[in-house]
Design a protein around this motif. Structure first.
Motif, PDB file in Angstrom:
ATOM      1  N   SER A  15       0.823  -1.196   0.000  1.00 45.56           N
ATOM      2  CA  SER A  15       0.000   0.000   0.000  1.00 45.56           C
ATOM      3  C   SER A  15       0.857   1.245   0.000  1.00 45.56           C
ATOM      4  N   LYS A  16       0.438   2.255  -0.795  1.00 43.31           N
ATOM      5  CA  LYS A  16       1.146   3.524  -0.794  1.00 43.31           C
ATOM      6  C   LYS A  16       0.864   4.282   0.494  1.00 43.31           C
ATOM      7  N   ASP A 150       1.582   5.746 -18.636  1.00 40.96           N
ATOM      8  CA  ASP A 150       1.306   6.103 -17.244  1.00 40.96           C
ATOM      9  C   ASP A 150       0.608   7.447 -17.072  1.00 40.96           C
ATOM     10  N   LEU A 153      -2.688   7.368 -15.085  1.00 45.49           N
ATOM     11  CA  LEU A 153      -2.468   7.003 -13.688  1.00 45.49           C
ATOM     12  C   LEU A 153      -1.878   8.162 -12.887  1.00 45.49           C
ATOM     13  N   LEU A 176       5.562  -0.861 -12.828  1.00 41.52           N
ATOM     14  CA  LEU A 176       4.381  -0.408 -12.100  1.00 41.52           C
ATOM     15  C   LEU A 176       4.765   0.215 -10.768  1.00 41.52           C
ATOM     16  N   GLU A 177       5.729  -0.386 -10.085  1.00 44.92           N
ATOM     17  CA  GLU A 177       6.158   0.147  -8.791  1.00 44.92           C
ATOM     18  C   GLU A 177       6.715   1.557  -8.951  1.00 44.92           C
ATOM     19  N   ARG A 180       3.747   3.847  -9.414  1.00 43.69           N
ATOM     20  CA  ARG A 180       2.991   3.999  -8.165  1.00 43.69           C
ATOM     21  C   ARG A 180       3.651   5.035  -7.238  1.00 43.69           C
ATOM     22  N   LYS A 181       4.966   5.076  -7.246  1.00 45.69           N
ATOM     23  CA  LYS A 181       5.681   6.024  -6.395  1.00 45.69           C
ATOM     24  C   LYS A 181       5.419   7.469  -6.811  1.00 45.69           C
ATOM     25  N   MET A 183       2.473   8.447  -8.319  1.00 50.17           N
ATOM     26  CA  MET A 183       1.042   8.718  -8.382  1.00 50.17           C
ATOM     27  C   MET A 183       0.559   9.608  -7.233  1.00 50.17           C
ATOM     28  N   ASN A 187      -3.044   4.260  -3.551  1.00 53.49           N
ATOM     29  CA  ASN A 187      -3.075   3.067  -4.392  1.00 53.49           C
ATOM     30  C   ASN A 187      -2.482   1.867  -3.674  1.00 53.49           C
ATOM     31  N   GLU A 188      -2.999   0.705  -4.016  1.00 53.03           N
ATOM     32  CA  GLU A 188      -2.487  -0.549  -3.472  1.00 53.03           C
ATOM     33  C   GLU A 188      -2.268  -1.532  -4.610  1.00 53.03           C
ATOM     34  N   LEU A 189      -1.415  -2.513  -4.330  1.00 54.58           N
ATOM     35  CA  LEU A 189      -1.094  -3.549  -5.309  1.00 54.58           C
ATOM     36  C   LEU A 189      -1.200  -4.913  -4.659  1.00 54.58           C
TER      37      LEU A 189
END
Length: 235
Positions: A15-16, A150, A153, A176-177, A180-181, A183, A187-189
């Protein structure tokens, strides 16, 4: 970003942000979400995969309804090559608006398989939609040319849950990681170890991990439901 250690029975879930827990004064009925679930590029909403996940997501979230539909290029049994995702946004948005009119006051969750998840993110970016969260099942981060897509996103502000197979060539986890950093949105993965773009796991991998395909899907659905529950509790 926090992440739990992988195990044989449990898939990775990172999770972010971890501070989404909160109290809500909404009634249980009003907390019941409605889902709009979009199919991927190659198969309609009536495909076995879509039907299975529609049922699982609806039950896990206690949804008032899971609305599925076919994009125009694939409807009526006359499948054509899918257009660019941007060209599907207006049609998708119309489906969402009709759903909101049918269930006023209920939280809206947008979900999608592959291309459908990408279009869902584009739809969620519209201010008039008011989605509570987006669930992406096999997000196609990498285009056919290898370009990392991206932009949507990075602009998105709605909470987003990614479920990805670790062997999905359309979404390398390290890429993706990195996205996500950057974004803005929570967000969760959840990673399905050994899963491909449709989350199918080879028998050899299942045997080595001492698990089953059904268990892997169940863990993913539980992770999605937990994420949505946290988001709705914090509304």
């Amino acid at each position: 970003m926090a992440s739990s250690p992988p195990s044989k029975r449990r898939r990775k879930n990172s999770s972010k942000e971890d501070d989404t827990n909160g109290s809500s004064s909404s009634s249980p009925e009003k907390m019941t979400p409605v889902l709009v679930f979009a199919h991927g590029a190659g198969a309609p909403s009536s495909s076995d995969w879509m039907v299975r996940w529609k049922d699982m997501l609806g039950k896990a979230m206690h949804a008032v309804e899971v609305v599925t539909f076919d994009y125009p290029y694939i409807s009526g049994g006359k499948q054509r090559a899918p257009p660019k995702a941007e060209k599907l946004v207006e049609f998708h948005s119309d489906i969402v608006k009709k759903t909101l009119a049918k269930y006023p006051g209920h939280p809206l969750i947008l979900a999608g398989k592959s291309m459908g998840s990408r279009v869902s993110c584009m739809v969620a970016s519209g201010e008039e939609i008011g989605a509570s969260a987006v669930v992406c099942l096999g997000y196609p981060l990498k285009g056919m040319s290898g370009t990392i897509r991206d932009e949507t996103l990075l602009q998105l502000k709605v909470p987003i849950m990614f479920v990805q197979g670790s062997k999905d060539g359309l979404c390398p986890l390290e890429k993706l990681e990195a996205v996500r950093k950057k974004m803005k949105s929570l967000n969760e993965l959840h990673v399905i170890e050994g899963g491909d773009h449709s989350f199918k796991i080879a028998k050899k991998h299942l045997n080595s991990e001492g698990t089953t395909q059904a268990e892997a899907k169940d863990h993913a659905v539980q992770a999605i439901a937990a994420f949505v529950s946290k988001v709705l509790a914090g509304r």
